[in-house]
Design an enzyme around this catalytic site. Structure first.
Site, PDB file in Angstrom:
ATOM      1  N   TYR A   1      45.005  48.124  41.343  1.00  0.00           N
ATOM      2  CA  TYR A   1      44.951  47.647  42.723  1.00  0.00           C
ATOM      3  C   TYR A   1      46.336  47.846  43.324  1.00  0.00           C
ATOM      4  CZ  TYR A   1      43.942  44.246  46.512  1.00  0.00           C
ATOM      5  OH  TYR A   1      43.752  43.620  47.723  1.00  0.00           O
TER       6      TYR A   1
ATOM      7  N   LYS B   1      42.423  51.341  43.426  1.00  0.00           N
ATOM      8  CA  LYS B   1      42.051  50.738  44.699  1.00  0.00           C
ATOM      9  C   LYS B   1      43.254  50.869  45.619  1.00  0.00           C
ATOM     10  CE  LYS B   1      40.968  46.220  46.748  1.00  0.00           C
ATOM     11  NZ  LYS B   1      40.672  44.791  46.475  1.00  0.00           N
TER      12      LYS B   1
END
Length: 303
Positions: free
Chosen positions: A143, A167
């Site tokens: 992330y 992400k």
């Protein structure tokens, strides 16, 4: 059973639905309140429910609470969809959460980018390797909220065994393009700024996106995903335009109403998941609330 990296790539190309964390009237976690929300999202076709993401107020939870949420969501999913479990904080807590999430049945992990002020890119490599070991080797999605670490450091992170996706949660499509070109072509780059940014990220090579809207209106998220997968950017933009008020409310106060907007919308739907915890804003201001109600009525979500 853990997904293979190949299977995870396919799932990541769908919608990673970031679930809220419900609280009771005393402010304690109340996982059971998620059941109708999960059922609604799965009925709409959401591909990959995510527990302990930022829309789940990850940093407002204790590690014990995050472990309870991972176990509870896995039970509610009951094998109907693969679960992605958010992992973060100090390395000891992160490893404990990774181990517990794997034991609960998570098929993959989403590794929050460490917010520590003294983060070395090579230190993050070791951090991720330790988490992977603690989980027994579950595949991972990184992330990324800060791309200032540079393309070289991002490539080093993506080269870690077990990393299957990223992400991308910074509003820099050109840097995303650079990172895609610098990394293994098997890495899946997921739009991490929800529906609004999905078309721009798709245009440079991302596939799939994360969504908090799925808690409230998963059918719209699925329609946007279908349009983007079909290459129909005009339709995707039209669908996004109709839900823009929702994202505008969430983006106010330096994104401090991000989860507030989702939980306020859920309350309007009759799925009260409690307040947010400080330092998130609660409740919405009258102006924000009126704008949210207008959005819900305009889209026939409430009368």
């Amino acid at each position: 059973m853990a997904l293979s990296k190949a299977d995870l790539r396919g799932v990541l190309s769908g919608i990673s639905g970031i679930l809220v964390t419900p609280y009771d009237e005393n402010g304690d976690i109340a996982p059971a309140k998620l059941k109708p929300i999960i059922d609604r999202a799965l009925a709409a076709g959401v591909h990959f429910p995510v527990v302990n993401g930022n829309t789940g107020e990850f940093y407002a939870l204790t590690t014990a609470e995050a472990i309870t949420m991972a176990k509870s969501v896995a039970e509610m999913l009951d094998g109907r969809a693969p679960m992605l479990a958010g992992i973060g904080r100090g390395v000891q807590d992160a490893c404990a959460l990774a181990k517990a999430s794997a034991e609960a049945g998570a098929e993959a992990l989403m590794i929050h980018q460490p917010p520590d002020p003294f983060v070395a890119p090579r230190g993050v490599v070791e951090y991720i390797k330790r988490i992977a070991d603690a989980s027994g080797g579950l595949p991972m999605m990184l992330y990324l909220r800060n791309d200032a670490i540079g393309t070289k450091a991002i490539a080093d992170l993506c080269a870690i065994e077990g990393v299957a996706g990223v992400k991308w949660a910074t509003p820099n499509p050109m840097k995303l393009s650079e990172a895609i070109n610098a990394c293994d072509p098997d890495i899946v780059w997921v739009g991490g700024l929800a529906e609004t940014w999905a078309p721009a990220f798709y245009a440079v090579g991302a596939r799939g996106f994360t969504s908090g809207l799925i808690n409230v209106w998963p059918e719209r998220s699925m329609a946007i995903h279908a349009a983007l997968e079909a290459g129909d950017y005009a339709k995707a933009r039209d669908l996004i335009r109709d839900m823009s008020a929702f994202e505008e409310v969430r983006a106010e106060e330096m994104n401090g109403t991000n989860v507030t907007g989702v939980k306020a919308a859920l309350k309007l739907l009759g799925d009260d998941c409690g307040a947010t915890r400080p330092p998130s804003a609660w409740p919405l201001t009258d102006k924000q609330h009126d704008k949210l109600v207008g959005f819900m009525r305009q889209n026939n979500l409430v009368k």
